[in-house]
Motif scaffolding. Structure first.
Motif, short mmCIF file in Angstrom:
data_model
loop_
_atom_site.label_atom_id
_atom_site.label_comp_id
_atom_site.label_asym_id
_atom_site.label_seq_id
_atom_site.Cartn_x
_atom_site.Cartn_y
_atom_site.Cartn_z
N GLN A 160 5.56 52.78 38.41
CA GLN A 160 5.39 53.05 36.98
C GLN A 160 3.90 53.22 36.64
O GLN A 160 3.53 54.09 35.84
CB GLN A 160 5.97 51.89 36.16
CG GLN A 160 5.82 52.08 34.65
CD GLN A 160 6.06 50.81 33.86
OE1 GLN A 160 6.15 49.73 34.44
NE2 GLN A 160 6.16 50.92 32.55
N TYR A 161 3.06 52.39 37.24
CA TYR A 161 1.62 52.52 37.01
C TYR A 161 1.13 53.91 37.41
O TYR A 161 0.36 54.54 36.68
CB TYR A 161 0.88 51.44 37.81
CG TYR A 161 -0.61 51.68 37.92
CD1 TYR A 161 -1.47 51.35 36.87
CD2 TYR A 161 -1.16 52.25 39.06
CE1 TYR A 161 -2.83 51.58 36.97
CE2 TYR A 161 -2.52 52.50 39.17
CZ TYR A 161 -3.36 52.16 38.11
OH TYR A 161 -4.71 52.40 38.21
N LEU A 162 1.59 54.39 38.56
CA LEU A 162 1.16 55.71 39.01
C LEU A 162 1.61 56.80 38.05
O LEU A 162 0.88 57.75 37.78
CB LEU A 162 1.74 56.00 40.40
CG LEU A 162 1.33 55.05 41.53
CD1 LEU A 162 2.09 55.41 42.81
CD2 LEU A 162 -0.16 55.09 41.77
N HIS A 163 2.82 56.66 37.51
CA HIS A 163 3.39 57.69 36.62
C HIS A 163 2.79 57.64 35.21
O HIS A 163 2.52 58.68 34.62
CB HIS A 163 4.90 57.51 36.53
CG HIS A 163 5.64 57.90 37.77
ND1 HIS A 163 7.01 57.96 37.83
CD2 HIS A 163 5.20 58.25 39.01
CE1 HIS A 163 7.38 58.32 39.05
NE2 HIS A 163 6.30 58.49 39.78
N ASP A 164 2.61 56.41 34.70
CA ASP A 164 2.33 56.27 33.26
C ASP A 164 0.89 55.86 32.94
O ASP A 164 0.41 56.14 31.84
CB ASP A 164 3.28 55.25 32.64
CG ASP A 164 4.73 55.66 32.76
OD1 ASP A 164 4.98 56.87 32.96
OD2 ASP A 164 5.61 54.78 32.66
N GLU A 165 0.20 55.19 33.86
CA GLU A 165 -1.11 54.64 33.53
C GLU A 165 -2.25 55.30 34.30
O GLU A 165 -3.39 55.29 33.83
CB GLU A 165 -1.11 53.12 33.77
CG GLU A 165 -0.10 52.39 32.90
CD GLU A 165 -0.06 50.90 33.20
OE1 GLU A 165 -1.14 50.32 33.40
OE2 GLU A 165 1.04 50.33 33.23
N ALA A 166 -1.98 55.82 35.48
CA ALA A 166 -3.03 56.55 36.19
C ALA A 166 -3.35 57.82 35.41
O ALA A 166 -2.47 58.45 34.82
CB ALA A 166 -2.56 56.90 37.59
N ASN A 167 -4.62 58.19 35.38
CA ASN A 167 -5.04 59.35 34.61
C ASN A 167 -5.89 60.28 35.50
O ASN A 167 -7.00 59.94 35.86
CB ASN A 167 -5.85 58.92 33.39
CG ASN A 167 -6.19 60.10 32.49
OD1 ASN A 167 -5.54 61.13 32.53
ND2 ASN A 167 -7.25 59.93 31.70
N PRO A 168 -5.33 61.45 35.88
CA PRO A 168 -4.00 61.97 35.54
C PRO A 168 -2.91 61.27 36.35
O PRO A 168 -3.21 60.59 37.32
CB PRO A 168 -4.11 63.45 35.92
CG PRO A 168 -5.15 63.48 36.99
CD PRO A 168 -6.14 62.42 36.63
N PRO A 169 -1.64 61.45 35.95
CA PRO A 169 -0.52 60.78 36.64
C PRO A 169 -0.40 61.22 38.10
O PRO A 169 -0.83 62.30 38.47
CB PRO A 169 0.71 61.23 35.84
CG PRO A 169 0.18 61.68 34.53
CD PRO A 169 -1.18 62.24 34.79
N ILE A 170 0.19 60.34 38.88
CA ILE A 170 0.35 60.58 40.32
C ILE A 170 1.82 60.48 40.69
O ILE A 170 2.49 59.50 40.32
CB ILE A 170 -0.46 59.57 41.14
CG1 ILE A 170 -1.96 59.70 40.83
CG2 ILE A 170 -0.20 59.75 42.64
CD1 ILE A 170 -2.79 58.56 41.37
N ILE A 171 2.33 61.46 41.40
CA ILE A 171 3.66 61.37 42.01
C ILE A 171 3.47 61.00 43.47
O ILE A 171 2.76 61.69 44.20
CB ILE A 171 4.44 62.69 41.89
CG1 ILE A 171 4.63 63.06 40.42
CG2 ILE A 171 5.81 62.58 42.57
CD1 ILE A 171 5.35 64.37 40.21
N HIS A 172 4.07 59.90 43.89
CA HIS A 172 3.85 59.39 45.25
C HIS A 172 4.42 60.34 46.30
O HIS A 172 3.83 60.64 47.30
CB HIS A 172 4.48 58.01 45.40
CG HIS A 172 4.16 57.34 46.70
ND1 HIS A 172 4.83 57.65 47.87
CD2 HIS A 172 3.25 56.40 47.02
CE1 HIS A 172 4.34 56.92 48.85
NE2 HIS A 172 3.38 56.15 48.36
#
Length: 955
Positions: A742-754
């Protein structure tokens, strides 16, 4: 007259020359003798120092030749007895050189350290020398696809370390040798897993003595010989058997009644013999995929019940076996069924496929039976052939009353998000749309478990497994293409293979030999569905002229050397001193530059993109990491994978770290290296593994992580780590992993897809908190790509989002799908795909929401099933099924997943906001030997651009 100073310089110069001649003189003499009898040897085979000059195809250890690999270079000649002079030789591979003819010399038995003798697809003839039984260290003996004659030497029974024995496709005659108290035999090979003897002229009976319960045999291939007599009942003792091919012989008598003891057999071929008696009872052989017992002389019998009980069955072929009666509807509901061929029998009544037939079913061929009716439903797409039945004997014009045209199995690897190039000359457009000269050949699979060649997914897994092993061996391969799948006259599956070079249009000889050796020595292990294989490569005529430019030959004329030394000794010494000084100064300058700019030597042209942009990651020097690991000592090696090895290190301040070191000098994995350091240097969350730093120095690529004490979630679920995970702990792990994603999708800027969420990429710290790891395949979602990004499919088979696979459109919901598979793994402790069954299908076919725990008790991990809260399990299953919905738009977001897991935890009596306090020692199983957490298949095996990231293991 030579002055004293000149004489001193001359002696020093001669000493330098003698030191440079690295190769053992006996090895050089042997190689020179072999070279003189061969045509088309590599052009750099000149001089007297094969090791120092790095002759193509020659590998040395210190000054001794340990390996000769010269596949597919159009080598011509004979293998002379001079080979016996290479006393340290361990590997000899001359495969795919049709011009290599003549007999195998008896002197081969003197190469005592030989562990791999591989001569596949050559033109060797004559008998196999008995001296081959003297090679006590031999593990791979592959002499298939030659012209060897005579009998199988009984002395092969002395090769107690033999793992792979392939003598197929020759002209061998005589009986199968077994020991008799005075001479050895094949029954002594208790450690050998592969007996491949098909397509010879072997005769006599299959000796009962050949089989016993101590054998480790998994593949028994005797097809297309002249064997007679009955199948010995002792075969039923070899419970390790997975593939049995006895077809196209003259075997007679009944099939032994204990045959169904072979519960591990997956492919069974008994066709085209003279077998009699009752049709064998295969009840209990639940792993059977492919059964063919056609064209025997069995007694007339009713449709046996086991037809409908073999839940793994893909292919049932029983032509001309005297079976009679009506086919049960239940046969066609077997979930993996693809082909049913029951021609020339006495099957009667109405053919009813039912409404719940397998969605993989392609063809039902019932020609020449007694069927008088067919219940056909609207929308039915399965090809049915009823020609020669009463239903078609009165002028029926229905499609099932005609012989269909052969289906077009013209699968070919599609381009990877590009338009094929218009290539000139003999170049071919690769899957990445680059014109190049590919290395070609034919992959031949002797017992595949499937018969449906229309589904390209199965071939995609093969292509990606090929790329996986090529990358793991640092071979310069850009892409591979397979095409034209078909069953040949031997009932083998053959596929055309093209392997394309990376970075240039041509392969050099070293690369061709490396690719050939990878395929000839069984380093490449195909997906399990394909079974045992062999490869026949074609000679590669396209070596670059610039690569082949003949190097200058070293003169052996001592007078010339002396004259040159005397005349230029002083000048030479001055040049040497000046050169050494200049090199040292340049080295110092380069070192200083690298300290200021760790990526000064980064080359964007190496398919790795621009120089990495980092935020805070520390650049370590090679010397720092060398010191922290005690010179990368074996005692600090804690794991390995396709990318390289992993070492435990202790930094100067005492911090314990895990150092992932790529194969030195390899450019493979550089893009993943760049991706991971860029991403991990800018993300910080307690449920995401931390990157301490990196090293891009001395030609090395290393990543330095925090040391995660308890390794991968997969190791703990499987029991390898010795840690027991109760249901409460599994919910906490799911919660932590979900929060990391969730952190990668919603809080990382820009978002990250694993893009590669799986149990091997979830690590557990000393308190068993989950940490998401391995960002080598991750993708940043820029604002312009917020909905999706179209990209090449990457990930791991079983976890891969089918919508992403079909559309190549990557979204955050692709990670959600993979997480749903991970949830099923936590529930069941099973891999996503086991025995060709996907976990989602297993759950869907077993669940019944009207029953407690949805009737899934049989699938739940027995280690925790009795202690699971019924309601929490049901909620967990509901969420997992929501995550794996076919359409991404119907799946939850990761924030919704986190919330639902928290609700499930509360139902189970767990406070989701409480910190995890017990250490992992609380969960250690005293009965399990603890394995180091960074084992094979852990965080440190990059998936790369292929779907199956598993490391290569013997079949």
């Amino acid at each position: 007259m030579i002055s004293g100073i000149h004489l001193t310089m001359l002696l020093a110069f001669i000493q330098v020359l003698s030191i440079a001649a690295l190769t053992n003189s006996n090895d050089y003499v042997a190689l020179k003798a072999l070279k003189d009898t061969w045509i088309n040897v590599p052009p750099n085979w000149v001089g007297s120092d094969p090791c120092g000059d790095v002759w193509d195809g020659i590998t040395c250890k210190n000054d001794r030749v340990v390996s000769i690999t010269l596949a597919s270079i159009n080598l011509t000649g004979q293998l002379s007895s001079d080979i016996s002079g290479l006393t340290e030789l361990q590997t000899l591979d001359l495969s795919y050189n049709k011009g290599m003819t003549g007999s195998l010399p008896s002197g081969i038995g003197n190469v005592k350290k030989l562990s791999s003798l591989i001569l596949v697809g050559c033109g060797f003839s004559g008998p196999i020398p008995p001296s081959i039984g003297s090679l006590q260290q031999l593990r791979y003996l592959s002499l298939n696809s030659n012209n060897f004659i005579g009998s199988i030497p009984p002395s092969i029974g002395n090769l107690l370390n033999l793992y792979w024995l392939d003598l197929a496709d020759n002209k061998l005659t005589g009986t199968i040798p077994v020991s008799d108290g005075t001479s050895p035999g094949l029954d002594m090979l208790v450690n050998t897993k592969h007996f491949h003897f098909g397509k010879n002229q072997l005769s006599g009976v299959i000796p009962p003595q050949l089989f016993n319960s101590n054998l480790a045999l998994i593949h028994l291939l005797f097809e297309n010989n002249q064997l007679t007599g009955s199948i010995p009942s002792t075969m039923g003792l070899v419970r390790t058997l997975e593939v049995v091919r006895l077809d196209r012989n003259s075997l007679s008598g009944p099939v032994p009644s204990n045959f169904n003891n072979l519960t591990s057999v997956q492919e069974l071929f008994l066709a085209n013999n003279k077998l009699t008696g009752s049709l064998p009872n295969l009840t209990g052989m639940n792993l059977l995929h492919y059964v063919d017992m056609s064209n025997n002389s069995f007694d007339a019998t009713d449709i046996p019940p086991w037809f409908s009980s073999l839940q793994s069955l893909t292919t049932l072929i029983m032509e001309n076996t005297k079976i009679q009666g009506s086919l049960p509807v239940s046969l066609f509901s077997l979930l993996q069924l693809q082909t049913v061929t029951l021609k020339n029998n006495q099957i009667n009544g109405t053919l009813n496929i039912g409404s719940n037939h397998s969605n993989q079913l392609q063809i039902i061929d019932l020609q020449n039976n007694l069927i008088d009716a067919f219940t056909q439903r609207a929308g039915f797409t399965v090809q049915v052939i009823l020609v020669g039945n009463p239903i078609c004997n009165e002028g029926g014009q229905e499609s099932y009353c005609t012989i269909p045209q052969p289906s077009n199995n013209s699968y070919s690897t599609p381009p990877q998000n590009c338009m094929p190039s218009n290539c000139s000359s003999e170049t071919v457009s690769s899957p990445t749309c680059k014109c190049a000269y590919p290395y070609t050949g034919t992959l031949i699979f002797r017992a595949p478990s499937f018969s449906n060649y229309r589904n390209g997914t199965i071939f995609v897994s093969l292509e990606n497994k090929l790329m996986s092993v090529f990358k793991s061996r640092s071979l310069p391969v850009d892409s591979v293409s397979v095409s034209n799948p078909n069953r040949n006259i031997d009932n083998y599956l053959s596929l055309d293979l093209q392997v394309f070079p990376s970075g240039q249009e041509f392969f050099n000889r070293t690369a061709i030999s490396g690719i050939g050796f990878t395929l000839s020595n069984q380093t490449f292990k195909p997906p399990p569905e394909f079974g045992p294989f062999f490869f026949i490569g074609r000679s590669y005529p396209y070596f670059q002229v610039s690569v082949e430019g003949s190097p200058s030959k070293k003169s052996s004329n001592t007078g010339v050397i002396i004259g040159a030394a005397v005349g230029g000794a002083v000048l030479l010494l001055l040049l040497i001193v000046a050169g050494v000084y200049a090199i040292r100064q340049r080295t110092r300058a380069e070192t200083a530059d690298r300290m200021n700019d760790p990526f000064a030597l980064w080359d964007p042209s190496k398919n790795s993109g621009a120089v990495p942009q980092l935020k805070g990651a520390k650049a370590f020097t090679f010397e720092e990491l060398k010191e922290s690991t005690n010179n990368f000592s074996e005692s600090n090696a804690i794991g390995s994978g396709g990318y390289g090895r992993v070492y435990r290190g202790t930094l100067a301040k005492g911090q314990l770290v895990a150092i992932k070191r790529a194969v030195q000098g390899s450019m493979q994995g550089r893009l993943e290296f760049k991706t991971e350091i860029e991403l991990l240097s800018r993300v910080h969350h307690k449920n995401v593994v931390s990157l301490v730093g990196f090293c891009f120095d001395h030609g090395e690529q290393m990543l330095v992580y925090e040391f995660i004490a308890n390794g991968t979630l997969r190791d703990s679920i499987s029991g390898k780590s010795g840690i027991r995970l109760d249901w409460m702990r599994r919910l906490r792990i799911a919660h932590g992993a979900a929060k990391g994603i969730q952190y990668l999708h919603d809080e990382a800027n820009p978002p990250i897809i694993h893009r590669d969420i799986k149990s091997n990429n979830i690590l557990l710290d000393e308190r068993l908190n989950a940490k998401v790891a391995d960002f080598g395949l991750s993708k940043i979602m820029h604002d312009s790509e917020r909905n999706h990004v179209t990209t090449q499919v990457k990930g791991t088979m079983g976890y891969l989002d089918p919508e992403y696979y079909m559309t190549q459109q990557l979204t955050e919901k692709s990670d959600v799908y993979s997480f749903g598979i991970l949830m099923f793994e936590l529930l069941t402790a099973r891999l996503p795909i086991e025995k060709n069954k996907h976990i989602v299908r297993q759950v869907m076919s077993s669940m019944d929401k009207s029953k407690s725990m949805y009737n899934l008790q049989g699938l739940l991990d027995p280690a925790v099933a009795s202690r699971m809260s019924t309601k929490s399990v049901e909620m967990f299953v509901d969420l997992a099924l929501w995550c794996v919905k076919e359409l991404g738009s119907n799946r939850p977001s990761m924030s919704e997943v986190v919330k639902e897991i928290e609700n499930t935890m509360e139902i189970a009596g767990i406070n989701p906001n409480a910190e995890s306090t017990p250490s992992s020692s609380t969960y250690v199983d005293a009965n399990k030997a603890s394995k180091h957490p960074y084992s094979d298949e852990s965080l440190f095996a990059y998936s790369g651009s292929y779907l199956d990231s598993s490391s290569v293991q013997p079949m």
